[in-house]
Scaffold this motif. Sequence first.
Motif, PDB file in Angstrom:
ATOM      1  N   LEU A 133       0.823  -1.219   0.000  1.00  0.00           N
ATOM      2  CA  LEU A 133       0.000   0.000   0.000  1.00  0.00           C
ATOM      3  C   LEU A 133       0.853   1.263   0.000  1.00  0.00           C
ATOM      4  O   LEU A 133       1.619   1.497   0.935  1.00  0.00           O
ATOM      5  CB  LEU A 133      -0.918   0.006   1.227  1.00  0.00           C
ATOM      6  N   ILE A 135       0.421   5.351   0.032  1.00  0.00           N
ATOM      7  CA  ILE A 135      -0.533   6.461   0.194  1.00  0.00           C
ATOM      8  C   ILE A 135       0.176   7.724  -0.258  1.00  0.00           C
ATOM      9  O   ILE A 135       1.182   8.127   0.330  1.00  0.00           O
ATOM     10  CB  ILE A 135      -1.007   6.630   1.656  1.00  0.00           C
ATOM     11  N   LEU A 147      -4.837   6.177  -2.733  1.00  0.00           N
ATOM     12  CA  LEU A 147      -4.484   4.870  -2.171  1.00  0.00           C
ATOM     13  C   LEU A 147      -4.142   3.955  -3.342  1.00  0.00           C
ATOM     14  O   LEU A 147      -4.975   3.769  -4.232  1.00  0.00           O
ATOM     15  CB  LEU A 147      -5.683   4.243  -1.450  1.00  0.00           C
ATOM     16  N   TYR A 149      -2.630   0.133  -4.235  1.00  0.00           N
ATOM     17  CA  TYR A 149      -2.194  -1.160  -3.708  1.00  0.00           C
ATOM     18  C   TYR A 149      -1.612  -1.995  -4.845  1.00  0.00           C
ATOM     19  O   TYR A 149      -2.300  -2.274  -5.828  1.00  0.00           O
ATOM     20  CB  TYR A 149      -3.378  -1.890  -3.047  1.00  0.00           C
ATOM     21  N   SER A 157     -10.333   8.386  -2.187  1.00  0.00           N
ATOM     22  CA  SER A 157     -10.171   8.045  -0.764  1.00  0.00           C
ATOM     23  C   SER A 157     -10.421   9.226   0.171  1.00  0.00           C
ATOM     24  O   SER A 157     -10.799   9.018   1.328  1.00  0.00           O
ATOM     25  CB  SER A 157      -8.797   7.422  -0.520  1.00  0.00           C
ATOM     26  N   LEU A 159      -8.783  11.295   2.108  1.00  0.00           N
ATOM     27  CA  LEU A 159      -8.245  11.212   3.470  1.00  0.00           C
ATOM     28  C   LEU A 159      -7.879  12.584   4.053  1.00  0.00           C
ATOM     29  O   LEU A 159      -7.445  12.665   5.194  1.00  0.00           O
ATOM     30  CB  LEU A 159      -7.034  10.276   3.508  1.00  0.00           C
ATOM     31  N   LEU A 201      -2.717   8.266   9.818  1.00  0.00           N
ATOM     32  CA  LEU A 201      -2.828   7.438   8.605  1.00  0.00           C
ATOM     33  C   LEU A 201      -2.105   6.107   8.800  1.00  0.00           C
ATOM     34  O   LEU A 201      -2.593   5.052   8.379  1.00  0.00           O
ATOM     35  CB  LEU A 201      -2.212   8.158   7.395  1.00  0.00           C
ATOM     36  N   PHE A 205      -4.012   2.575   8.374  1.00  0.00           N
ATOM     37  CA  PHE A 205      -3.808   1.826   7.114  1.00  0.00           C
ATOM     38  C   PHE A 205      -2.563   0.952   7.071  1.00  0.00           C
ATOM     39  O   PHE A 205      -2.411   0.181   6.132  1.00  0.00           O
ATOM     40  CB  PHE A 205      -3.748   2.806   5.928  1.00  0.00           C
ATOM     41  N   SER A 206      -1.645   1.097   8.008  1.00  0.00           N
ATOM     42  CA  SER A 206      -0.361   0.363   7.956  1.00  0.00           C
ATOM     43  C   SER A 206       0.227   0.364   6.546  1.00  0.00           C
ATOM     44  O   SER A 206       0.484  -0.701   5.963  1.00  0.00           O
ATOM     45  CB  SER A 206      -0.540  -1.080   8.428  1.00  0.00           C
ATOM     46  N   PRO A 207       0.443   1.547   5.974  1.00  0.00           N
ATOM     47  CA  PRO A 207       0.946   1.580   4.592  1.00  0.00           C
ATOM     48  C   PRO A 207       2.401   1.120   4.507  1.00  0.00           C
ATOM     49  O   PRO A 207       3.089   1.000   5.529  1.00  0.00           O
ATOM     50  CB  PRO A 207       0.832   3.058   4.213  1.00  0.00           C
TER      51      PRO A 207
END
Length: 247
Positions: A133, A135, A147, A149, A157, A159, A201, A205-207
């Motif tokens: 992911l 961001i 976003l 992926y 999104s 955000l 964030l 989201f654990s990007p």
Amino acid sequence: MSQAARRAVGVDIGGTGIKAGVVDLAAGDLVSDRIKVATPSGAEPDDVLQAVAHVLRDLGVEEEKLPLGVAFPAIVKSGRTLSAANVSPKWVDFAAEEFFERGLGRDIHFANDADVAGIAEVRYGAAKGARGLTILTTLGTGIGSALIYDGTLIPNSELGHLSRTGHTKDAEAYAAYSAKERDDLSWEKWAKRLQWYYSHLEFLFSPDLFVVGGGVSKHADEFLPLLDLNTPILPAVHRNNAGIIGA
Ligand code: BGC
């Protein structure tokens, strides 16, 4: 877009400025001057259309009929704008793509500004080849987000509109670049607000990667090193041109 197209025109409509350029689609670079006009005050549809027609005339590529992409700072679904944070409320639930196509007398591709900046950075920039992911956030008049992926965009999104517990103003009112200017914040003070935003964030989201775009990304050295995050955070390679290139 035609399969044969090697160049296209990108227009990036922002809360403050409208920018356009010709993009080499193989390299993902601007191959013309970058034309910019101020976003008309109030950002009403008719005025924005006139301003877009103006930048296209100034670009001087009308006869070539290059594919044209237009990026806009709102939720865009099936060519309709569904929100209006920093533009006229007339854009809410408005057939914007059709409006531009009629007004400009040609087909266009129409999308959210941060989403297309994300596409530009994934195809040609800081997130090229990134797995998991990514961001991308744009820090400008508002905060835009994309976003992505494994190279696929999850559109709209939004955000920038996360809320802050106990506050009425949302994330972008607190931490966008316009908030730094409005509240006359030093880089250090602004970075404290960004720290809250990116940590939030990260928690949600654990990007795998953050990419930071918008005009202020050219000063990334002033604020990115002040952030303490577990996720790598990089400036957008295409800085403020990511919207034009992605569009
Ligand atoms: C809008 C988004 C946009 C962002 C950056 C926000 O206020 O809601 O759609 O991407 O600003 O322009």
